[in-house]
Write a protein that holds these residues in place. Structure first.
Motif, PDB file in Angstrom:
ATOM      1  N   ASN A   1     -45.015  47.433 -26.579  1.00 49.49           N
ATOM      2  CA  ASN A   1     -44.706  47.573 -25.647  1.00 49.49           C
ATOM      3  C   ASN A   1     -45.329  49.592 -25.533  1.00 49.49           C
ATOM      4  O   ASN A   1     -45.999  50.103 -24.081  1.00 49.49           O
ATOM      5  CB  ASN A   1     -42.939  48.384 -26.281  1.00 49.49           C
ATOM      6  N   ASN A   2     -45.882  49.952 -26.299  1.00 47.38           N
ATOM      7  CA  ASN A   2     -46.973  51.186 -26.889  1.00 47.38           C
ATOM      8  C   ASN A   2     -48.181  50.918 -25.858  1.00 47.38           C
ATOM      9  O   ASN A   2     -48.788  51.811 -24.952  1.00 47.38           O
ATOM     10  CB  ASN A   2     -46.360  51.796 -27.664  1.00 47.38           C
ATOM     11  N   LEU A   3     -48.908  49.441 -26.353  1.00 45.34           N
ATOM     12  CA  LEU A   3     -50.067  49.363 -25.639  1.00 45.34           C
ATOM     13  C   LEU A   3     -50.035  48.577 -23.946  1.00 45.34           C
ATOM     14  O   LEU A   3     -50.707  49.387 -23.265  1.00 45.34           O
ATOM     15  CB  LEU A   3     -50.656  47.898 -26.247  1.00 45.34           C
ATOM     16  N   VAL A   4     -48.824  48.481 -23.900  1.00 46.26           N
ATOM     17  CA  VAL A   4     -48.552  47.894 -22.301  1.00 46.26           C
ATOM     18  C   VAL A   4     -48.555  48.970 -21.390  1.00 46.26           C
ATOM     19  O   VAL A   4     -49.140  49.861 -20.557  1.00 46.26           O
ATOM     20  CB  VAL A   4     -47.522  47.764 -22.311  1.00 46.26           C
ATOM     21  N   GLN A   5     -48.263  50.591 -21.810  1.00 49.00           N
ATOM     22  CA  GLN A   5     -47.769  51.734 -21.748  1.00 49.00           C
ATOM     23  C   GLN A   5     -48.889  52.556 -21.969  1.00 49.00           C
ATOM     24  O   GLN A   5     -49.007  53.155 -20.490  1.00 49.00           O
ATOM     25  CB  GLN A   5     -46.509  51.942 -22.068  1.00 49.00           C
ATOM     26  N   GLY A   6     -49.849  52.654 -22.618  1.00 47.15           N
ATOM     27  CA  GLY A   6     -50.896  53.711 -23.009  1.00 47.15           C
ATOM     28  C   GLY A   6     -52.072  52.388 -22.711  1.00 47.15           C
ATOM     29  O   GLY A   6     -53.016  53.319 -22.059  1.00 47.15           O
ATOM     30  N   PHE A   7     -51.716  51.435 -21.935  1.00 46.29           N
ATOM     31  CA  PHE A   7     -53.832  51.042 -21.932  1.00 46.29           C
ATOM     32  C   PHE A   7     -53.057  50.167 -20.497  1.00 46.29           C
ATOM     33  O   PHE A   7     -53.737  49.755 -20.168  1.00 46.29           O
ATOM     34  CB  PHE A   7     -53.966  49.954 -22.419  1.00 46.29           C
ATOM     35  N   SER A   8     -51.950  49.967 -19.831  1.00 47.24           N
ATOM     36  CA  SER A   8     -52.080  49.770 -18.525  1.00 47.24           C
ATOM     37  C   SER A   8     -52.770  48.465 -18.507  1.00 47.24           C
ATOM     38  O   SER A   8     -53.110  48.209 -17.588  1.00 47.24           O
ATOM     39  CB  SER A   8     -51.841  50.639 -17.745  1.00 47.24           C
TER      40      SER A   8
ATOM     41  N   ASP B   1     -51.988  43.598 -18.757  1.00 51.14           N
ATOM     42  CA  ASP B   1     -51.191  42.771 -18.541  1.00 51.14           C
ATOM     43  C   ASP B   1     -50.861  42.334 -20.195  1.00 51.14           C
ATOM     44  O   ASP B   1     -51.326  41.958 -21.291  1.00 51.14           O
ATOM     45  CB  ASP B   1     -51.938  41.388 -18.104  1.00 51.14           C
ATOM     46  N   LYS B   2     -48.872  42.075 -20.118  1.00 53.50           N
ATOM     47  CA  LYS B   2     -49.028  41.977 -21.213  1.00 53.50           C
ATOM     48  C   LYS B   2     -49.195  40.636 -21.980  1.00 53.50           C
ATOM     49  O   LYS B   2     -48.620  40.429 -23.017  1.00 53.50           O
ATOM     50  CB  LYS B   2     -47.100  41.623 -21.353  1.00 53.50           C
ATOM     51  N   GLY B   3     -49.435  39.093 -21.524  1.00 57.96           N
ATOM     52  CA  GLY B   3     -49.871  37.353 -21.923  1.00 57.96           C
ATOM     53  C   GLY B   3     -51.284  38.417 -22.698  1.00 57.96           C
ATOM     54  O   GLY B   3     -51.075  38.125 -23.415  1.00 57.96           O
ATOM     55  N   LEU B   4     -52.199  39.303 -21.432  1.00 57.43           N
ATOM     56  CA  LEU B   4     -53.387  39.721 -22.683  1.00 57.43           C
ATOM     57  C   LEU B   4     -53.086  40.451 -23.740  1.00 57.43           C
ATOM     58  O   LEU B   4     -53.748  40.177 -24.995  1.00 57.43           O
ATOM     59  CB  LEU B   4     -54.312  40.081 -21.391  1.00 57.43           C
ATOM     60  N   LEU B   5     -52.723  41.391 -23.735  1.00 50.74           N
ATOM     61  CA  LEU B   5     -52.238  42.058 -24.706  1.00 50.74           C
ATOM     62  C   LEU B   5     -51.167  41.088 -26.168  1.00 50.74           C
ATOM     63  O   LEU B   5     -52.077  41.536 -27.408  1.00 50.74           O
ATOM     64  CB  LEU B   5     -51.086  43.336 -24.751  1.00 50.74           C
ATOM     65  N   LYS B   6     -50.309  40.222 -25.807  1.00 45.09           N
ATOM     66  CA  LYS B   6     -50.089  39.311 -26.665  1.00 45.09           C
ATOM     67  C   LYS B   6     -51.042  38.736 -27.195  1.00 45.09           C
ATOM     68  O   LYS B   6     -50.697  38.029 -28.352  1.00 45.09           O
ATOM     69  CB  LYS B   6     -49.930  38.861 -26.155  1.00 45.09           C
ATOM     70  N   ARG B   7     -51.674  38.098 -27.098  1.00 44.60           N
ATOM     71  CA  ARG B   7     -53.056  37.334 -27.406  1.00 44.60           C
ATOM     72  C   ARG B   7     -54.430  38.258 -28.086  1.00 44.60           C
ATOM     73  O   ARG B   7     -54.191  37.469 -28.954  1.00 44.60           O
ATOM     74  CB  ARG B   7     -53.920  36.488 -26.069  1.00 44.60           C
ATOM     75  N   VAL B   8     -54.076  39.502 -27.391  1.00 42.00           N
ATOM     76  CA  VAL B   8     -55.279  40.410 -28.451  1.00 42.00           C
ATOM     77  C   VAL B   8     -54.672  40.565 -29.702  1.00 42.00           C
ATOM     78  O   VAL B   8     -55.523  40.118 -30.746  1.00 42.00           O
ATOM     79  CB  VAL B   8     -55.626  42.079 -27.349  1.00 42.00           C
TER      80      VAL B   8
ATOM     81  N   LEU C   1     -57.816  45.162 -34.512  1.00 40.69           N
ATOM     82  CA  LEU C   1     -57.515  45.152 -32.680  1.00 40.69           C
ATOM     83  C   LEU C   1     -57.805  46.207 -31.200  1.00 40.69           C
ATOM     84  O   LEU C   1     -58.363  45.986 -30.489  1.00 40.69           O
ATOM     85  CB  LEU C   1     -55.679  45.918 -32.864  1.00 40.69           C
ATOM     86  N   ALA C   2     -58.381  47.414 -32.149  1.00 40.60           N
ATOM     87  CA  ALA C   2     -59.249  48.164 -31.689  1.00 40.60           C
ATOM     88  C   ALA C   2     -60.757  47.767 -30.731  1.00 40.60           C
ATOM     89  O   ALA C   2     -60.912  47.569 -29.769  1.00 40.60           O
ATOM     90  CB  ALA C   2     -59.961  49.600 -32.184  1.00 40.60           C
ATOM     91  N   ASN C   3     -61.697  46.651 -31.976  1.00 40.94           N
ATOM     92  CA  ASN C   3     -62.364  45.873 -31.692  1.00 40.94           C
ATOM     93  C   ASN C   3     -62.249  44.679 -30.396  1.00 40.94           C
ATOM     94  O   ASN C   3     -63.099  45.125 -29.134  1.00 40.94           O
ATOM     95  CB  ASN C   3     -63.063  45.868 -32.676  1.00 40.94           C
ATOM     96  N   ARG C   4     -60.586  44.486 -30.324  1.00 41.04           N
ATOM     97  CA  ARG C   4     -60.853  43.276 -29.071  1.00 41.04           C
ATOM     98  C   ARG C   4     -60.475  44.176 -28.162  1.00 41.04           C
ATOM     99  O   ARG C   4     -61.287  43.105 -26.920  1.00 41.04           O
ATOM    100  CB  ARG C   4     -59.124  42.722 -30.150  1.00 41.04           C
ATOM    101  N   LEU C   5     -59.420  45.303 -28.300  1.00 40.24           N
ATOM    102  CA  LEU C   5     -59.385  45.458 -27.044  1.00 40.24           C
ATOM    103  C   LEU C   5     -60.607  46.052 -26.176  1.00 40.24           C
ATOM    104  O   LEU C   5     -60.894  46.313 -24.871  1.00 40.24           O
ATOM    105  CB  LEU C   5     -58.263  46.945 -27.168  1.00 40.24           C
ATOM    106  N   ARG C   6     -61.819  46.891 -27.277  1.00 37.29           N
ATOM    107  CA  ARG C   6     -63.124  47.285 -26.802  1.00 37.29           C
ATOM    108  C   ARG C   6     -63.918  46.227 -25.599  1.00 37.29           C
ATOM    109  O   ARG C   6     -64.391  46.445 -24.452  1.00 37.29           O
ATOM    110  CB  ARG C   6     -63.578  47.678 -27.958  1.00 37.29           C
ATOM    111  N   SER C   7     -63.442  44.990 -26.632  1.00 40.09           N
ATOM    112  CA  SER C   7     -64.208  43.267 -25.846  1.00 40.09           C
ATOM    113  C   SER C   7     -64.344  42.619 -24.912  1.00 40.09           C
ATOM    114  O   SER C   7     -64.664  42.205 -23.906  1.00 40.09           O
ATOM    115  CB  SER C   7     -64.524  42.904 -26.853  1.00 40.09           C
ATOM    116  N   THR C   8     -62.400  43.529 -24.485  1.00 41.77           N
ATOM    117  CA  THR C   8     -61.305  42.785 -23.220  1.00 41.77           C
ATOM    118  C   THR C   8     -61.661  43.499 -22.778  1.00 41.77           C
ATOM    119  O   THR C   8     -61.829  43.142 -21.310  1.00 41.77           O
ATOM    120  CB  THR C   8     -60.542  42.500 -23.909  1.00 41.77           C
ATOM    121  N   GLY C   9     -62.442  44.617 -22.272  1.00 42.14           N
ATOM    122  CA  GLY C   9     -62.364  45.366 -21.501  1.00 42.14           C
ATOM    123  C   GLY C   9     -61.843  46.649 -20.665  1.00 42.14           C
ATOM    124  O   GLY C   9     -62.109  47.228 -19.800  1.00 42.14           O
TER     125      GLY C   9
END
Length: 278
Positions: free
Chosen positions: A231-238, A240-247, A270-278
């Motif tokens: 929930n923090n990631l969804v709010q902070g990075f705006s 998709d919740k499904g994508l964040l679950k996978r990450v 997590l930070a590296n995955r988020l960066r590579s996801t875009g």
């Protein structure tokens, strides 16, 4: 109760509450701090806040060079009078948050500084991170801080004290509490206990990630401690919740976990995955 330091009466000095001044008055604790500094005749020491000179004098006796940084003009005058016989002691009237070690004559090239001091509670965290910014010149930091802050800096995942400070401290150093210091060891007596905290600076990079990338992710995840990390990631990075679950799954993190359960290693994944996801 221990007696107030003699210099207060001798120099008609009154501790300034607005600057959080509490002076060490326990000789046994003083000796333990000095012994914990593991000083040698080749050491260059930066002392933060000379106060009445209780630690300053012992540091000067045992070190090659001591630079004491004291903001209070009255205390600077007292220190210079009391310790005028020490040729290896330099006392600077400055705010530590505005000091860069590379700009101080005679220590501008030092790479193994020992930074020692009794920090005002209200400004301890900014001072620690200011020192981390100059970590390439520091061997270790040995400081008296509020016990609660010390416990937060050394906290492990899963504990109530674990958070952003714990992760930042571990990213730059090996943090540990050397010993606790009861409040009665200071004058005026503060409302809380203290501890002696040691931060051994990591000279080689421990983690394969840029600090700003990691800390941005950590700050978002800890934005609201009672919320799940998802929930923090969804709010902070705006995102998709499904994508964040996978990450999160790829980083080995259960999306239902709260941030205080996640290790620094998993935050890095997590930070590296988020960066590579875009």
């Amino acid at each position: 109760m221990l007696r107030p330091p003699l210099f207060l009466h001798r120099y008609h000095f009154f501790p300034k509450k607005r600057w959080g001044q509490h002076f060490l008055v326990d000789d046994e604790v003083k000796e333990r701090i000095i012994n914990s500094a593991e000083l040698s005749s080749e050491d260059i020491v930066v002392e933060i806040g000379g106060g009445g000179g209780v630690l300053t004098e012992e540091l000067a006796k045992r070190s090659k060079k001591v630079v004491t940084i004291e903001k209070d003009r009255e205390l600077v005058k007292i220190l210079k009078e009391k310790l005028r016989d020490f040729s290896n002691l330099e006392i600077l009237e400055k705010d530590i948050l505005k000091v860069r070690f590379k700009d101080i004559k005679d220590i501008e090239r030092a790479e193994e500084l020992k930074v020692i001091g009794n920090l005002p509670y209200y400004i301890s965290t900014p001072i620690i991170f200011h020192l981390f910014e100059q970590r390439e010149r520091i061997k270790f930091i040995l400081i008296c801080v509020q016990k609660e802050l010390g416990e937060r800096l050394v906290a492990q995942p899963g504990s109530k004290n674990y958070g952003i400070l714990s992760i930042k401290a571990r990213f730059f150093s090996h943090p540990r509490i050397v010993f606790d210091i009861p409040r009665r060891c200071f004058f005026p007596v503060p409302q809380v206990d203290s501890c002696l905290l040691r931060l051994d600076i990591l000279k080689e990079k421990r983690y394969a990630i840029e600090e700003d990338v990691l800390f941005r992710t950590v700050e978002v995840c800890f934005a609201q401690r009672r919320k799940t990390i998802l929930n923090n990631l969804v709010q902070g990075f705006s995102m998709d919740k499904g994508l964040l679950k996978r990450v999160l799954k790829e980083a080995g993190i259960d999306y239902r976990e709260r941030p205080e359960a996640v290790s620094i290693e998993k935050f890095i994944l997590l930070a590296n995955r988020l960066r590579s996801t875009g």
